[in-house]
Design a protein around this motif. Structure first.
Motif, PDB file in Angstrom:
ATOM      1  N   VAL A 386       0.817  -1.188   0.093  1.00 20.12           N
ATOM      2  CA  VAL A 386      -0.150  -0.052   0.032  1.00 20.12           C
ATOM      3  C   VAL A 386       1.093   1.150  -0.043  1.00 20.12           C
ATOM      4  O   VAL A 386       1.910   1.324   0.529  1.00 20.12           O
ATOM      5  N   SER A 387       0.215   2.328  -0.401  1.00 17.00           N
ATOM      6  CA  SER A 387       0.884   3.608  -0.430  1.00 17.00           C
ATOM      7  C   SER A 387      -0.186   4.520  -0.298  1.00 17.00           C
ATOM      8  O   SER A 387      -0.971   4.797  -1.064  1.00 17.00           O
ATOM      9  N   ILE A 388      -0.283   5.279   1.071  1.00 17.83           N
ATOM     10  CA  ILE A 388      -1.429   6.322   1.380  1.00 17.83           C
ATOM     11  C   ILE A 388      -0.969   7.748   1.520  1.00 17.83           C
ATOM     12  O   ILE A 388       0.190   7.947   1.827  1.00 17.83           O
ATOM     13  N   SER A 389      -2.030   8.488   1.152  1.00 17.92           N
ATOM     14  CA  SER A 389      -1.853  10.115   1.312  1.00 17.92           C
ATOM     15  C   SER A 389      -2.940  10.568   2.307  1.00 17.92           C
ATOM     16  O   SER A 389      -3.981  10.151   1.767  1.00 17.92           O
ATOM     17  N   VAL A 390      -2.537  11.120   3.207  1.00 22.93           N
ATOM     18  CA  VAL A 390      -3.892  11.564   4.373  1.00 22.93           C
ATOM     19  C   VAL A 390      -3.763  12.990   4.327  1.00 22.93           C
ATOM     20  O   VAL A 390      -2.515  13.782   4.612  1.00 22.93           O
ATOM     21  N   ASN A 391      -4.795  13.637   4.476  1.00 23.37           N
ATOM     22  CA  ASN A 391      -5.068  15.061   4.460  1.00 23.37           C
ATOM     23  C   ASN A 391      -5.162  15.178   5.867  1.00 23.37           C
ATOM     24  O   ASN A 391      -6.248  14.772   6.637  1.00 23.37           O
ATOM     25  N   GLY A 392      -4.217  16.124   6.842  1.00 23.43           N
ATOM     26  CA  GLY A 392      -4.552  16.565   8.069  1.00 23.43           C
ATOM     27  C   GLY A 392      -3.863  17.609   8.481  1.00 23.43           C
ATOM     28  O   GLY A 392      -3.402  18.394   7.583  1.00 23.43           O
ATOM     29  N   PRO A 393      -3.666  18.007   9.871  1.00 19.42           N
ATOM     30  CA  PRO A 393      -2.955  19.129  10.168  1.00 19.42           C
ATOM     31  C   PRO A 393      -1.409  18.896  10.004  1.00 19.42           C
ATOM     32  O   PRO A 393      -0.686  20.111   9.821  1.00 19.42           O
ATOM     33  N   VAL A 394      -0.749  17.878   9.641  1.00 21.06           N
ATOM     34  CA  VAL A 394       0.623  17.632   9.479  1.00 21.06           C
ATOM     35  C   VAL A 394       0.879  18.515   7.826  1.00 21.06           C
ATOM     36  O   VAL A 394       0.275  17.722   7.032  1.00 21.06           O
ATOM     37  N   GLY A 395       1.641  19.352   7.469  1.00 20.58           N
ATOM     38  CA  GLY A 395       1.825  19.971   6.186  1.00 20.58           C
ATOM     39  C   GLY A 395       2.569  18.953   5.575  1.00 20.58           C
ATOM     40  O   GLY A 395       2.097  18.899   4.199  1.00 20.58           O
ATOM     41  N   GLY A 396       3.526  18.027   5.691  1.00 16.19           N
ATOM     42  CA  GLY A 396       4.296  17.121   5.152  1.00 16.19           C
ATOM     43  C   GLY A 396       5.039  16.371   5.834  1.00 16.19           C
ATOM     44  O   GLY A 396       5.947  16.727   6.492  1.00 16.19           O
ATOM     45  N   MET A 397       4.878  14.822   5.910  1.00 13.28           N
ATOM     46  CA  MET A 397       5.681  14.027   6.757  1.00 13.28           C
ATOM     47  C   MET A 397       5.349  12.705   6.286  1.00 13.28           C
ATOM     48  O   MET A 397       4.476  12.318   5.617  1.00 13.28           O
ATOM     49  N   GLU A 398       6.541  11.677   6.061  1.00 17.85           N
ATOM     50  CA  GLU A 398       6.449  10.671   5.650  1.00 17.85           C
ATOM     51  C   GLU A 398       6.752   9.337   6.766  1.00 17.85           C
ATOM     52  O   GLU A 398       7.524   9.525   7.667  1.00 17.85           O
ATOM     53  N   TYR A 399       6.161   8.505   6.508  1.00 14.25           N
ATOM     54  CA  TYR A 399       6.339   7.010   7.288  1.00 14.25           C
ATOM     55  C   TYR A 399       6.387   5.936   6.385  1.00 14.25           C
ATOM     56  O   TYR A 399       5.745   6.045   5.208  1.00 14.25           O
ATOM     57  N   PRO A 400       6.751   4.574   6.597  1.00 16.54           N
ATOM     58  CA  PRO A 400       6.362   3.303   5.582  1.00 16.54           C
ATOM     59  C   PRO A 400       5.124   3.305   5.463  1.00 16.54           C
ATOM     60  O   PRO A 400       4.164   3.264   6.133  1.00 16.54           O
ATOM     61  N   MET A 401       4.732   3.633   4.096  1.00 16.85           N
ATOM     62  CA  MET A 401       3.560   3.119   3.259  1.00 16.85           C
ATOM     63  C   MET A 401       2.342   4.310   3.592  1.00 16.85           C
ATOM     64  O   MET A 401       1.405   4.213   2.976  1.00 16.85           O
ATOM     65  N   ILE A 402       2.598   5.264   4.477  1.00 17.69           N
ATOM     66  CA  ILE A 402       1.717   6.263   4.603  1.00 17.69           C
ATOM     67  C   ILE A 402       2.428   7.707   4.871  1.00 17.69           C
ATOM     68  O   ILE A 402       3.470   7.954   5.469  1.00 17.69           O
ATOM     69  N   GLY A 406      -0.718  18.469   3.780  1.00 16.37           N
ATOM     70  CA  GLY A 406      -1.479  19.354   4.273  1.00 16.37           C
ATOM     71  C   GLY A 406      -2.468  20.302   3.355  1.00 16.37           C
ATOM     72  O   GLY A 406      -3.633  20.539   3.970  1.00 16.37           O
ATOM     73  N   PRO A 407      -2.007  20.708   2.198  1.00 18.89           N
ATOM     74  CA  PRO A 407      -2.880  21.773   1.543  1.00 18.89           C
ATOM     75  C   PRO A 407      -4.102  21.466   1.160  1.00 18.89           C
ATOM     76  O   PRO A 407      -4.589  20.088   0.980  1.00 18.89           O
ATOM     77  N   ARG A 408      -4.824  22.456   1.438  1.00 17.05           N
ATOM     78  CA  ARG A 408      -6.746  22.548   1.268  1.00 17.05           C
ATOM     79  C   ARG A 408      -7.105  23.677   0.634  1.00 17.05           C
ATOM     80  O   ARG A 408      -6.517  24.693   0.600  1.00 17.05           O
ATOM     81  N   PRO A 409      -8.260  23.445  -0.132  1.00 18.05           N
ATOM     82  CA  PRO A 409      -8.761  24.723  -0.472  1.00 18.05           C
ATOM     83  C   PRO A 409      -9.190  25.452   0.515  1.00 18.05           C
ATOM     84  O   PRO A 409      -9.083  25.154   1.896  1.00 18.05           O
ATOM     85  N   VAL A 410      -9.757  26.762   0.604  1.00 13.80           N
ATOM     86  CA  VAL A 410     -10.145  27.667   1.453  1.00 13.80           C
ATOM     87  C   VAL A 410     -11.468  27.901   1.186  1.00 13.80           C
ATOM     88  O   VAL A 410     -12.211  28.181   0.117  1.00 13.80           O
ATOM     89  N   LYS A 411     -12.531  28.055   2.338  1.00 16.13           N
ATOM     90  CA  LYS A 411     -13.811  28.664   2.389  1.00 16.13           C
ATOM     91  C   LYS A 411     -14.174  29.893   2.604  1.00 16.13           C
ATOM     92  O   LYS A 411     -13.738  30.443   3.500  1.00 16.13           O
TER      93      LYS A 411
END
Length: 791
Positions: A386-402, A406-411
């Motif tokens: 597997v290779s996973i990308s998660v959107n959350g508070p961390v701007g950019g960080m890597e771990y094995p397979m995940i 961070g970037p999002r649209p603005v409302k």
């Protein structure tokens, strides 16, 4: 005072006056800087026959307490001693302890300067509200591991000593080479709010009262032990990341029943945690040519509105990885697409809240697939399922397979309209490429991040630039392009790339951009793509699932390319020298034909081309005596200094008679020989890339290797032979060598275009009476003003 005989004193003065200046050999070998090779790490840069590395397997359970925002964990670690050394104790990393008040990171923190603190020059330099909140919260946050127990496999307590972010475990019996030991640990800790305290993990709270958790560095992790440094027990200060041992992980994670979990490893119990519809969609995704939605936005929005009272346990297994991380939230939308990597079937998957759309649904999984395709080409086949990308508070960080991105649209707060900038779009694609790329460097090519940031960030940023170039033409702000690094290279506030992670200045430029630009130059301007790509891939293949050092990288690149690159590593990685080559002098020579008819005509033409003196200009038309009395003119009035005589012709005939045919041909060649002086003002030796423009308008490129500087690293003279006169010359015409001052690169010199801004004089700027009488704005007027301002 000692008096010397006059003759001896004169001798000493002569010797000192004519002593040779010390020679700065930019091409001397790196022998005094690189470690001595041996049976573990060879002189070719490959792992030797005696290479070894440790291993650690983990079996763990973790519970996420959503209401308390805390993790409780327990587990067993089995440590394999593959070294030739007997170990009396083990070191374990406790990286969550960076949040303790007595951590070295907290205690050693400083402000940039008193002046910047008290009197910032602009709002951008000033202290922000969130900066002040972070400082105040950090002082009160009850962070760090609470180690409840450490026991051996028989349940007996093991003595352990905690030294801030490190813990030493004293073994009841020394661990001999080839042996293994198991011990268990129980712990808990409070999860930090990432947007307040920062860090590489944490939780994010949303306006809908739901949280999103990105959990990493969440368990005691075995410190690295290896041949170069022994135990890697440097304190975690925040900048230097991690270096860990490979092993197998069996992890059970208990979360609220309505959460979806993204994790390192393969999910072993989908029937217990996923709905039938989700399992069917996941099956479809494995063979789909585009992302398939596994958990939809409508399903996520329904979960957000109600809280489950029970829990579910997600069970994951990961093989041969160096770390384990996960993310959990009821807000997650989830999409996936299956791809092939070599012989491995891979699921590329993205998890994101609705706040990430429409960007995430459109781009995230595509970016994962693209990264794997491109990195496989230049390094090694992605080996994990597997290779996973998660959107959350961390701007950019890597771990094995995940990876956490961070970037999002603005409302818009008034209209609810979702928009995103160009920078946000490409920032999202770029950070996913970068973080997924980190699964290659350093999650597989396992360099020591705590020691050398550039070995993972710099190498990865370079391959990232290749992947971005394959995504779309004209990708702006490309870190690997040499022209992007020149401002940094001319700055004073810098240290060599080969500086420990925690001592770096201008972290992003030093560890990311400069090594990436250096490798771009090495690929495009020094080795060429074919040699470079072969050598770089050889490095990745040699050191996958192993721990390389800088010397192993340098030596492998030389070994596999067949090129001595010590000058390159020394200049780019061990110094702060810059590329600044100046074109300082140019002289054209042509070969004399020896024919007086030709040569004297050439001399006459040169004389006539000289500018007329101001006196002669003003005397033009003056009536002279010889004009009034022509009889005064004689032989010398009819013939100038360039008149061909019979003596000249006889000498020419005699000379030609003594020449062989090939010598006569040389006299007729008509070649133009141009000497050009180049000065190395920046100190960093570099190949010369010279664009030559001829009188006919034709342009050619001469590529001259850096060895041109080997005898004289400060100033050289280069000969160019052409069929017609050179009328223009530019050094580094494509800005490919990171030359920090291109204003001195051309002959003739070229004016640099710029713009001058004019501003109105502001009258009566500080008028207290006027400002006091200004009408107070209503809340409606303030909101209207805000809505008119561009984002």
């Amino acid at each position: 005072m000692i008096r010397l005989p006059i003759s001896l004193a004169a001798l000493c003065l002569t010797a000192s006056a004519f002593a040779a200046a010390p020679f700065d050999d930019k091409f001397r070998q790196l022998d005094e800087l690189l470690p001595t090779p041996g049976a573990i790490r060879t002189a070719s840069g490959a792992p030797g026959h005696a290479y070894w590395q440790q291993r650690a397997d983990y079996t763990m359970r973790a519970t996420l307490d959503e209401s308390r925002r805390a993790i409780t964990g327990s587990g067993t670690i089995t440590y394999y001693n593959n070294s030739p050394d007997t170990l009396k104790y083990l070191w374990v990393q406790l990286d969550q302890n960076i949040y303790k008040p007595d951590s070295d990171a907290r205690q050693s923190a400083t402000v940039a300067s008193r002046q910047a603190w008290e009197k910032p020059r602009s709002p951008e330099e000033g202290l922000k509200f969130d900066g002040m909140r972070s400082m105040l919260t950090a002082a009160d946050f009850p962070g760090g591991f609470n180690i409840k127990s450490v026991k051996d496999s028989g349940g007996r307590p093991l003595a352990h000593t905690i030294n801030k972010t490190m813990m030493r475990i004293d073994l009841l019996q020394a661990l001999k080479p080839g042996a293994r030991v198991s011990f268990s640990v129980e712990w808990n800790y409070n999860i930090n709010e990432q947007k307040v305290l920062g860090g590489r993990s944490g939780y994010e709270k949303f306006d809908d009262k739901n949280d999103l958790f990105e959990i990493a560095q969440w368990f005691p992790r075995m410190a690295a032990y290896y041949d170069v440094y022994g135990w890697q027990h440097k304190q975690f200060l925040g900048a230097g990341e991690f270096t860990l041992e490979f092993g197998d992980y069996d992890v059970q994670i208990t979360v609220p029943a309505d959460h979806i979990v993204a994790s390192t490893g393969e999910l072993l119990n989908p029937g217990e945690v996923l709905t039938a519809a989700q399992r069917e969609r996941l099956k479809q995704a494995r063979t789909s040519k585009k992302p398939v939605i596994i958990a939809t936005q409508a399903e996520a929005e329904a979960r957000e509105k109600q809280r489950a009272t029970g829990t579910k346990t997600w069970h994951f297994r990961a093989r041969n990885v160096r770390d384990f991380a996960f993310a959990s939230s009821r807000k997650f939308i989830w999409d996936a697409q299956g791809i092939k990597s070599g012989n491995t079937d891979v699921m590329a998957m993205s998890y994101y809240p609705k706040e990430g759309n429409p960007l995430w649904e459109r781009y995230s999984t595509h970016a994962i697939v693209h990264t794997i395709e491109q990195y496989n080409k230049y390094s090694l086949d992605y080996p994990y399922p597997v290779s996973i990308s998660v959107n959350g508070p961390v701007g950019g960080m890597e771990y094995p397979m995940i990876t956490f991105n961070g970037p999002r649209p603005v409302k818009d707060k008034k209209t609810g309209e979702l928009t995103y900038s160009k920078r946000t779009k490409y920032g999202l694609i770029g950070v996913i490429i970068h973080e997924v790329g980190h699964n290659y460097f350093p999650m597989i090519v396992n360099s020591d991040e705590r020691q050398w940031t550039w070995m993972d960030e710099g190498l990865n940023s370079f391959v990232q630039s290749l992947a971005q170039e394959a995504w779309e033409e004209d990708w702006s702000e490309m870190r690997g392009h040499p022209r992007q690094i020149t401002d940094y290279m001319r700055s004073r506030n810098q240290v060599p790339v080969m500086t420990n992670s925690e001592s770096l200045l201008q972290f992003g430029n030093n560890a990311y951009a400069k090594p990436a630009a250096a490798l771009n130059i090495l690929r495009e301007s020094v080795l060429g793509r074919e040699l470079f790509d072969f050598a770089f891939k050889e490095y990745a293949q040699r050191w996958k699932f192993k721990r390389p050092t800088p010397a192993d990288f340098f030596r492998t690149m030389e070994d596999a390319s067949g090129t001595d690159l010590d000058w390159f590593w020394r200049g780019w990685f061990y110094t702060t020298d810059a590329v600044d080559v100046s074109v300082d002098g140019i002289t054209e020579y042509t070969v004399s034909s020896k024919d007086p008819e030709v040569e004297k005509a050439w001399q006459r033409a040169r004389k006539q081309a000289e500018p007329m003196s101001i006196t002669d200009q003003r005397n033009k038309g003056m009536v002279r005596r010889v004009d009034q009395y022509p009889e005064l003119k004689d032989f010398y009035n009819q013939n100038d200094d360039f008149t061909v005589t019979n003596k000249d012709r006889n000498k020419y005939n005699e000379t030609m008679a003594d020449l062989e045919d090939w010598e006569k041909e040389l006299l007729k060649s008509g070649k133009h020989l141009t000497l050009v002086d180049f000065t190395n003002k920046g100190g960093l030796v570099t190949p010369l890339v010279v664009e030559i423009e001829l009188k006919s308008g034709k342009k050619t490129i001469e590529r001259i290797p850096a060895e041109v500087w080997r005898y004289s690293p400060a100033k050289i003279t280069k000969l160019f032979i052409t069929d017609e006169p050179i009328v223009g010359l530019v050094q580094d015409p494509y800005w490919e060598t990171a030359d920090i001052d291109v204003s001195n690169n051309a002959w003739p010199r070229k004016a640099e275009p710029s713009r001058l801004e004019l501003f109105k004089t502001e009258q009566d700027k500080n008028n207290l009476m006027r400002d006091y009488n200004t009408k107070l704005k209503t809340m409606e007027q303030k909101d209207a003003d805000k809505s008119e301002k561009p984002e």
